[in-house]
Design an enzyme around this catalytic site. Sequence first.
Site: not given
Lengths: 393, 255
Positions: B56, B45
């Site tokens: 995140d 990814e």
Amino acid sequence: MNYNVNKKGYYGEFGGAYIPEMLYPNVEELRQNYLEVMAEESFQKEFRELLKDYVGRPTPLYFAKRLSEKYKTKIYLKREDLCHTGAHKINNTIGQILMAKRLGKTRIIAETGAGQHGVATATVCALMGLECIVFMGEIDIKRQAPNVARMKMLGAKVVPAISGSKTLKDATNETIRDWINNPVDTHYIIGSVVGPHPYPDMVARFQSVVSEEIKSQLNEKEGRENPDFVVACVGGGSNAAGAFYHYLDKPEVGIIAVEAAGKGIYSGESAATSALGKVGIIHGSKTLLMQTADGQITEPYSISAGLDYPGVGPMHANLFASGRGEFISITDDEAMQAGLELCKLEGIIPAIESSHALAIFETRKFKKDDVVVVNLSGRGDKDLETYIKHFNL
Amino acid sequence: MNRIQIELSENKKLLSIYFTAGYPKLDDTVEILQQLEKSGVNMVEIGLPFSDPLADGPTIQESSQEALKNGMTTDLLFQQLKDVRATVSIPMIIMGYFNPVLQFGVENFCKKCAEVGIDGLILPDLPLAEFEEHYSEIFKKHGLINIFLITPQTSEERIRQIDSASEGFIYMVSSASVTGSSDGFGTVQENYFERIASLSLTNPQIVGFGINNSETFLQATKNTNGAIIGSAFIKMLSVKGLCGISEFIDSIRKV
């Protein structure tokens, strides 16, 4: 045309809920329940009672005689600065804390820039005996020491946001992250008409008490509910949403939104989103925001911490895009002058946010018998240091 | 079949690595991809950095900021990936937030992805309903698979909905958390992995968030088809740089 939110959570092309799946259950729970909860008689009773006895509503609609004489028009000030905690912010936090309680939440989180929303949240958490955690940019913590102290005195935990630019947008990011990490027991009290649907609509509804009161108060004073113009400053846009709410679908009422131009719209240090922003996604909402060509969100600037946000709520983005609202940008200097002028002419020290709304009279001319209502969203005590510095007081 | 689907049909316990494009150095992207493939990683990814990565934790946010400071842009990433398929054959996914894609133009973005050989996208803040209403046709036209996330809080009804909208795999977020914040999996996670396995979904599942060593990799892949490591890999890069890659991958695969 309808300027309110539609069933899918959009104002025109703006709004929606662009959130990671981790937030979906929380936001969906709120979406499914907020209208029903707000419609409950017991909710309305408690909300109205607290607004009256605790916040001190209705706030006066004051005819500013000397200001009106100077600008040769009829200026009324909606005195949100007289609310408990010193600004309109508490209308929303009272509403949301009651919502949180009815949804069975025990832990409250909030973001704050200058600390006004943080104080308003800490206040209602103390009132209801709920745990309160406020995220605030590390830089703002240093700039706004008195508000940090207020929050602590009210029993809130203030957590510094140390990521990114360490200001409001990063505090918001951190709050969202906390919500992701605490999906079950926590309610996020967003401070403005921003964020994923249903937040913009829910916050606007809680703030709509402002224009609800203006209608009846103006009727008493002028024999009509509708002013010719209603004016409010816009950062995220919660005080403006409240002041505009009941006039959105009344075309005879001009809506004027005032943004912060900072050191000049094109100076690189500005927060004039309608002039500089493009359609994009910020904090879960599709709206106008300041960003690079590559879609990175840029850091805004204004002397007023409450207007220092790189986006506007989706309601305001739609008011701008549709032409329903007139958008004016005011620089730091213009706002500061207008703030000082209100002190001298009316004996009211306004928040610098509200001073932006007052500053339009220098350039935006009105007719002699126009009735112009300005939402005086907050008082200026919190801004004393900035006033002192700016005017060498 | 798309490379992702082929890989998943052959490999039952795949290891996927996330890294932020433009980090540690602006031009590391292709070399990281080559080294990952050489080290035996099954899928990658590529993180498109964003200024405000909501889902995140601090590790990926810092790497994103660093990458942006280094000068990474969407345009530049596509330039870097222009010839990558000459040397890298494992499935490649771009993971990022929706706003940079929106500014690039969704159609244009998908077209570029197809040109350089990207197989799928993970855009955590593009919700299912919006995707289906506005973008699924564009993705299909360019042969791109869109990957959706589920979490321990996702209701079975919604999991089924996501399953029927998915065509590669379902990204199982291991716990209620942002990336990089878990230390080890307890019974709560194991029960969750088993619960999802018992639903007999059409799509394979790959676990992400909180996997940082061989132990958590084993736990995560016991009942699923693979696991994704992001923050732990970036932490390693920040300390050892690119020369630490093969050792890191070996340490995950050692058992």
